[in-house]
Design a protein around this motif. Structure first.
Motif, mmCIF file in Angstrom:
data_model
loop_
_atom_site.group_PDB
_atom_site.id
_atom_site.type_symbol
_atom_site.label_atom_id
_atom_site.label_comp_id
_atom_site.label_asym_id
_atom_site.label_seq_id
_atom_site.Cartn_x
_atom_site.Cartn_y
_atom_site.Cartn_z
ATOM 1 N N ARG A 123 0.713 -1.251 0.201
ATOM 2 C CA ARG A 123 -0.124 -0.264 -0.029
ATOM 3 C C ARG A 123 0.802 1.275 -0.082
ATOM 4 O O ARG A 123 0.608 2.260 -0.644
ATOM 5 C CB ARG A 123 -0.971 0.023 1.051
ATOM 6 C CG ARG A 123 -1.906 1.215 1.369
ATOM 7 C CD ARG A 123 -2.555 1.181 2.592
ATOM 8 N NE ARG A 123 -3.490 2.366 2.791
ATOM 9 C CZ ARG A 123 -4.765 2.702 2.145
ATOM 10 N NH1 ARG A 123 -5.187 1.755 1.599
ATOM 11 N NH2 ARG A 123 -5.329 3.876 2.446
ATOM 12 N N GLU A 124 1.844 1.372 0.851
ATOM 13 C CA GLU A 124 2.700 2.663 0.973
ATOM 14 C C GLU A 124 3.755 2.763 0.003
ATOM 15 O O GLU A 124 4.017 3.900 -0.302
ATOM 16 C CB GLU A 124 3.178 2.560 2.438
ATOM 17 C CG GLU A 124 2.143 2.478 3.649
ATOM 18 C CD GLU A 124 1.139 3.735 3.433
ATOM 19 O OE1 GLU A 124 1.614 4.769 3.216
ATOM 20 O OE2 GLU A 124 -0.081 3.430 3.961
ATOM 21 N N HIS A 127 1.881 1.306 -3.661
ATOM 22 C CA HIS A 127 0.502 2.046 -4.105
ATOM 23 C C HIS A 127 -0.657 1.032 -4.822
ATOM 24 O O HIS A 127 -1.178 1.183 -5.787
ATOM 25 C CB HIS A 127 0.613 3.197 -4.948
ATOM 26 C CG HIS A 127 1.622 4.074 -4.614
ATOM 27 N ND1 HIS A 127 1.292 5.037 -3.255
ATOM 28 C CD2 HIS A 127 3.001 4.478 -4.941
ATOM 29 C CE1 HIS A 127 2.434 5.766 -3.136
ATOM 30 N NE2 HIS A 127 3.402 5.515 -4.059
ATOM 31 N N SER A 129 -3.792 -1.351 -3.525
ATOM 32 C CA SER A 129 -4.581 -1.514 -2.498
ATOM 33 C C SER A 129 -6.143 -2.087 -3.160
ATOM 34 O O SER A 129 -6.236 -1.737 -4.536
ATOM 35 C CB SER A 129 -5.085 -0.099 -1.848
ATOM 36 O OG SER A 129 -6.370 -0.102 -1.199
ATOM 37 N N SER A 131 -8.992 -1.560 -2.035
ATOM 38 C CA SER A 131 -10.081 -0.499 -1.823
ATOM 39 C C SER A 131 -10.243 0.541 -2.811
ATOM 40 O O SER A 131 -9.208 1.040 -3.445
ATOM 41 C CB SER A 131 -9.688 0.538 -0.490
ATOM 42 O OG SER A 131 -10.673 1.305 -0.336
ATOM 43 N N TRP A 134 -9.219 4.391 -2.992
ATOM 44 C CA TRP A 134 -7.772 4.627 -2.652
ATOM 45 C C TRP A 134 -6.883 3.991 -3.833
ATOM 46 O O TRP A 134 -7.207 2.896 -4.259
ATOM 47 C CB TRP A 134 -7.287 3.890 -1.264
ATOM 48 C CG TRP A 134 -5.876 4.560 -0.972
ATOM 49 C CD1 TRP A 134 -5.401 5.611 -0.225
ATOM 50 C CD2 TRP A 134 -4.621 4.216 -1.315
ATOM 51 N NE1 TRP A 134 -4.392 5.714 -0.002
ATOM 52 C CE2 TRP A 134 -3.608 4.670 -0.574
ATOM 53 C CE3 TRP A 134 -4.200 2.983 -2.149
ATOM 54 C CZ2 TRP A 134 -2.448 4.523 -1.086
ATOM 55 C CZ3 TRP A 134 -2.920 2.729 -2.357
ATOM 56 C CH2 TRP A 134 -1.800 3.564 -1.746
ATOM 57 N N ARG A 141 -5.106 1.243 -9.342
ATOM 58 C CA ARG A 141 -4.475 0.768 -8.015
ATOM 59 C C ARG A 141 -3.667 -0.387 -7.868
ATOM 60 O O ARG A 141 -3.286 -1.075 -7.100
ATOM 61 C CB ARG A 141 -5.600 0.641 -6.841
ATOM 62 C CG ARG A 141 -6.723 -0.069 -7.070
ATOM 63 C CD ARG A 141 -7.770 -0.190 -6.030
ATOM 64 N NE ARG A 141 -8.889 -1.188 -6.135
ATOM 65 C CZ ARG A 141 -9.781 -0.932 -7.079
ATOM 66 N NH1 ARG A 141 -10.264 0.114 -7.595
ATOM 67 N NH2 ARG A 141 -10.832 -1.861 -7.293
#
Length: 223
Positions: A123-124, A127, A129, A131, A134, A141
Protein backbone atom coordinates in the motif's frame (compact mmCIF):
# COMPACT_ATOMS: atom_id res chain seq x y z
CA UNK A 1 -14.73 -26.60 -8.81
CA UNK A 2 -14.27 -26.31 -5.05
CA UNK A 3 -13.76 -30.07 -4.88
CA UNK A 4 -11.99 -30.91 -8.14
CA UNK A 5 -9.29 -28.23 -8.03
CA UNK A 6 -8.11 -28.95 -4.43
CA UNK A 7 -8.25 -32.65 -5.29
CA UNK A 8 -5.92 -32.11 -8.25
CA UNK A 9 -3.47 -30.21 -6.04
CA UNK A 10 -3.60 -33.04 -3.47
CA UNK A 11 -2.75 -35.57 -6.17
CA UNK A 12 0.29 -33.54 -7.21
CA UNK A 13 1.25 -33.31 -3.54
CA UNK A 14 1.38 -37.12 -3.38
CA UNK A 15 3.39 -37.07 -6.61
CA UNK A 16 5.89 -34.79 -4.87
CA UNK A 17 6.15 -37.22 -1.93
CA UNK A 18 6.70 -40.11 -4.33
CA UNK A 19 9.34 -38.27 -6.36
CA UNK A 20 11.13 -37.18 -3.21
CA UNK A 21 11.57 -40.79 -2.08
CA UNK A 22 11.97 -42.36 -5.52
CA UNK A 23 14.59 -40.11 -7.08
CA UNK A 24 17.00 -39.65 -4.23
CA UNK A 25 15.71 -36.50 -2.58
CA UNK A 26 16.76 -37.86 0.79
CA UNK A 27 20.33 -38.38 -0.45
CA UNK A 28 20.84 -34.64 -0.87
CA UNK A 29 22.14 -32.52 1.97
CA UNK A 30 19.75 -30.35 3.94
CA UNK A 31 21.43 -27.23 2.67
CA UNK A 32 21.27 -28.23 -0.98
CA UNK A 33 17.65 -29.34 -1.13
CA UNK A 34 16.44 -26.29 0.81
CA UNK A 35 18.42 -24.03 -1.49
CA UNK A 36 16.98 -25.68 -4.59
CA UNK A 37 13.41 -25.71 -3.28
CA UNK A 38 13.63 -22.07 -2.16
CA UNK A 39 14.92 -20.86 -5.52
CA UNK A 40 12.35 -22.99 -7.35
CA UNK A 41 9.53 -21.62 -5.21
CA UNK A 42 10.59 -18.04 -5.88
CA UNK A 43 10.89 -18.69 -9.60
CA UNK A 44 7.43 -20.26 -9.68
CA UNK A 45 5.80 -17.44 -7.71
CA UNK A 46 7.40 -14.78 -9.91
CA UNK A 47 5.52 -16.15 -12.92
CA UNK A 48 2.40 -14.44 -11.55
CA UNK A 49 3.98 -11.10 -12.40
CA UNK A 50 3.40 -11.89 -16.07
CA UNK A 51 -0.31 -12.08 -15.41
CA UNK A 52 -0.36 -9.02 -13.17
CA UNK A 53 1.45 -7.02 -15.87
CA UNK A 54 -1.22 -8.07 -18.42
CA UNK A 55 1.32 -9.95 -20.52
CA UNK A 56 -0.95 -12.98 -20.72
CA UNK A 57 -4.38 -13.06 -22.28
CA UNK A 58 -7.31 -15.45 -22.51
CA UNK A 59 -6.49 -19.11 -22.02
CA UNK A 60 -2.89 -18.27 -21.08
CA UNK A 61 -4.21 -16.85 -17.82
CA UNK A 62 -5.69 -20.23 -16.93
CA UNK A 63 -2.46 -22.00 -17.82
CA UNK A 64 -0.44 -19.63 -15.64
CA UNK A 65 -2.82 -19.86 -12.68
CA UNK A 66 -3.21 -23.65 -12.66
CA UNK A 67 0.41 -24.34 -13.60
CA UNK A 68 1.73 -22.01 -10.91
CA UNK A 69 -0.46 -23.58 -8.23
CA UNK A 70 0.53 -27.12 -9.19
CA UNK A 71 4.24 -26.31 -9.33
CA UNK A 72 4.01 -24.39 -6.06
CA UNK A 73 2.36 -27.39 -4.38
CA UNK A 74 5.23 -29.65 -5.44
CA UNK A 75 7.88 -27.11 -4.40
CA UNK A 76 6.22 -26.61 -1.01
CA UNK A 77 6.14 -30.34 -0.27
CA UNK A 78 9.79 -30.77 -1.25
CA UNK A 79 10.68 -27.73 0.86
CA UNK A 80 8.96 -28.83 4.07
CA UNK A 81 9.87 -32.52 4.04
CA UNK A 82 13.59 -31.92 4.85
CA UNK A 83 12.60 -29.49 7.62
CA UNK A 84 10.34 -32.03 9.33
CA UNK A 85 12.95 -34.74 8.83
CA UNK A 86 15.66 -32.62 10.43
CA UNK A 87 13.44 -31.75 13.37
CA UNK A 88 12.66 -35.41 13.96
CA UNK A 89 16.38 -36.20 14.04
CA UNK A 90 17.48 -33.47 16.46
CA UNK A 91 14.37 -33.19 18.64
CA UNK A 92 15.19 -33.81 22.31
CA UNK A 93 13.72 -36.84 24.02
CA UNK A 94 10.31 -36.27 25.63
CA UNK A 95 9.94 -32.91 23.85
CA UNK A 96 8.37 -34.05 20.59
CA UNK A 97 4.92 -32.57 21.26
CA UNK A 98 6.38 -29.32 22.57
CA UNK A 99 8.68 -29.01 19.57
CA UNK A 100 5.82 -29.53 17.15
CA UNK A 101 3.63 -27.05 19.03
CA UNK A 102 6.34 -24.38 19.03
CA UNK A 103 7.03 -24.98 15.34
CA UNK A 104 3.33 -24.65 14.45
CA UNK A 105 2.94 -21.51 16.56
CA UNK A 106 6.00 -19.85 15.05
CA UNK A 107 4.89 -20.80 11.53
CA UNK A 108 1.42 -19.32 12.04
CA UNK A 109 2.84 -16.17 13.63
CA UNK A 110 5.32 -15.74 10.77
CA UNK A 111 2.59 -16.11 8.13
CA UNK A 112 0.33 -13.60 9.87
CA UNK A 113 3.11 -11.04 10.28
CA UNK A 114 4.34 -11.57 6.71
CA UNK A 115 0.84 -10.97 5.35
CA UNK A 116 0.39 -7.76 7.34
CA UNK A 117 3.84 -6.37 6.52
CA UNK A 118 3.50 -7.29 2.86
CA UNK A 119 0.13 -5.53 2.66
CA UNK A 120 1.63 -2.45 4.33
CA UNK A 121 4.54 -2.35 1.88
CA UNK A 122 2.20 -2.89 -1.04
CA UNK A 123 0.00 0.00 0.00
CA UNK A 124 2.63 2.53 1.04
CA UNK A 125 5.48 1.72 -1.35
CA UNK A 126 3.87 0.22 -4.45
CA UNK A 127 0.48 1.96 -4.06
CA UNK A 128 -1.47 -1.27 -4.42
CA UNK A 129 -4.82 -1.46 -2.67
CA UNK A 130 -8.05 -3.41 -2.95
CA UNK A 131 -10.05 -0.39 -1.79
CA UNK A 132 -11.77 1.48 -4.68
CA UNK A 133 -11.52 4.75 -2.71
CA UNK A 134 -7.71 4.63 -2.66
CA UNK A 135 -5.58 6.17 -4.07
CA UNK A 136 -7.33 9.52 -4.08
CA UNK A 137 -6.15 10.45 -7.57
CA UNK A 138 -8.12 7.44 -8.92
CA UNK A 139 -5.11 5.98 -10.71
CA UNK A 140 -4.94 2.27 -11.44
CA UNK A 141 -4.47 0.78 -7.97
CA UNK A 142 -3.18 -2.47 -9.48
CA UNK A 143 -0.66 -0.94 -11.90
CA UNK A 144 2.30 -1.89 -9.68
CA UNK A 145 0.94 -5.24 -8.59
CA UNK A 146 3.55 -7.11 -10.64
CA UNK A 147 6.34 -5.13 -8.96
CA UNK A 148 4.91 -5.90 -5.55
CA UNK A 149 4.85 -9.61 -6.40
CA UNK A 150 8.50 -9.54 -7.50
CA UNK A 151 9.39 -7.78 -4.24
CA UNK A 152 7.67 -10.49 -2.20
CA UNK A 153 9.49 -13.15 -4.21
CA UNK A 154 12.85 -11.46 -3.59
CA UNK A 155 12.19 -11.32 0.16
CA UNK A 156 11.62 -15.09 0.16
CA UNK A 157 15.27 -15.51 -0.88
CA UNK A 158 16.55 -14.02 2.39
CA UNK A 159 16.44 -17.33 4.35
CA UNK A 160 19.00 -18.74 1.91
CA UNK A 161 21.61 -16.56 3.62
CA UNK A 162 21.13 -18.60 6.82
CA UNK A 163 21.40 -22.09 5.34
CA UNK A 164 24.97 -22.32 6.64
CA UNK A 165 23.47 -22.77 10.13
CA UNK A 166 22.09 -26.17 9.11
CA UNK A 167 24.17 -29.35 9.45
CA UNK A 168 26.17 -30.50 6.46
CA UNK A 169 24.74 -34.02 6.68
CA UNK A 170 22.75 -35.75 4.02
CA UNK A 171 19.12 -36.39 4.84
CA UNK A 172 19.63 -40.15 5.09
CA UNK A 173 22.40 -39.72 7.66
CA UNK A 174 22.07 -39.46 11.42
CA UNK A 175 22.67 -35.94 12.65
CA UNK A 176 23.12 -36.91 16.30
CA UNK A 177 24.41 -40.08 17.89
CA UNK A 178 21.82 -42.07 19.89
CA UNK A 179 23.40 -41.01 23.20
CA UNK A 180 23.28 -37.34 22.16
CA UNK A 181 19.48 -37.27 22.08
CA UNK A 182 19.19 -36.24 25.70
CA UNK A 183 16.03 -34.96 27.36
CA UNK A 184 15.21 -31.32 26.65
CA UNK A 185 15.73 -30.34 30.31
CA UNK A 186 19.13 -32.00 30.65
CA UNK A 187 21.51 -29.58 32.39
CA UNK A 188 18.90 -26.83 32.68
CA UNK A 189 19.40 -24.00 35.24
CA UNK A 190 16.55 -25.46 37.32
CA UNK A 191 18.27 -28.84 37.48
CA UNK A 192 21.59 -27.30 38.43
CA UNK A 193 19.92 -25.21 41.12
CA UNK A 194 17.86 -28.00 42.67
CA UNK A 195 20.21 -30.89 41.95
CA UNK A 196 17.40 -32.91 40.39
CA UNK A 197 17.99 -35.34 37.54
CA UNK A 198 15.92 -36.38 34.60
CA UNK A 199 13.89 -39.50 34.98
CA UNK A 200 14.90 -40.53 31.46
CA UNK A 201 18.52 -40.32 30.32
CA UNK A 202 19.96 -41.02 26.93
CA UNK A 203 20.53 -44.75 27.49
CA UNK A 204 17.09 -45.39 28.93
CA UNK A 205 15.52 -43.31 26.19
CA UNK A 206 17.28 -45.48 23.62
CA UNK A 207 16.10 -48.67 25.30
CA UNK A 208 12.57 -47.28 25.54
CA UNK A 209 12.66 -46.51 21.85
CA UNK A 210 13.71 -50.08 21.09
CA UNK A 211 10.92 -51.42 23.30
CA UNK A 212 8.36 -49.26 21.54
CA UNK A 213 9.67 -50.48 18.18
CA UNK A 214 9.19 -54.09 19.30
CA UNK A 215 5.63 -53.33 20.37
CA UNK A 216 4.88 -51.75 17.03
CA UNK A 217 6.33 -54.70 15.13
CA UNK A 218 4.19 -57.19 17.08
CA UNK A 219 0.99 -58.24 15.30
CA UNK A 220 -2.24 -56.99 16.84
CA UNK A 221 -4.36 -59.59 18.51
CA UNK A 222 -7.96 -59.92 17.42
CA UNK A 223 -10.74 -59.72 20.00
Amino acid sequence: VNIVVPGIFSVFGFVAYWGYNKYGGKKMTYRKILFVSSVAGVAISSVNSLRYARLTRGWMDYVVVVGEDVADTIATVVHYLPIFLLISRVCPVNAEATTFGVLAAMSNFAMQMAAQLSALVGREVFHVSASPAWPEDHTDRFANLWKWNLFNCAVNLVPILFLFLLPKHRQDEAVLLPDDRLPATKGSPYQRLTGRKDRVDGASAQSAEKDSTKLIDQPMSTV
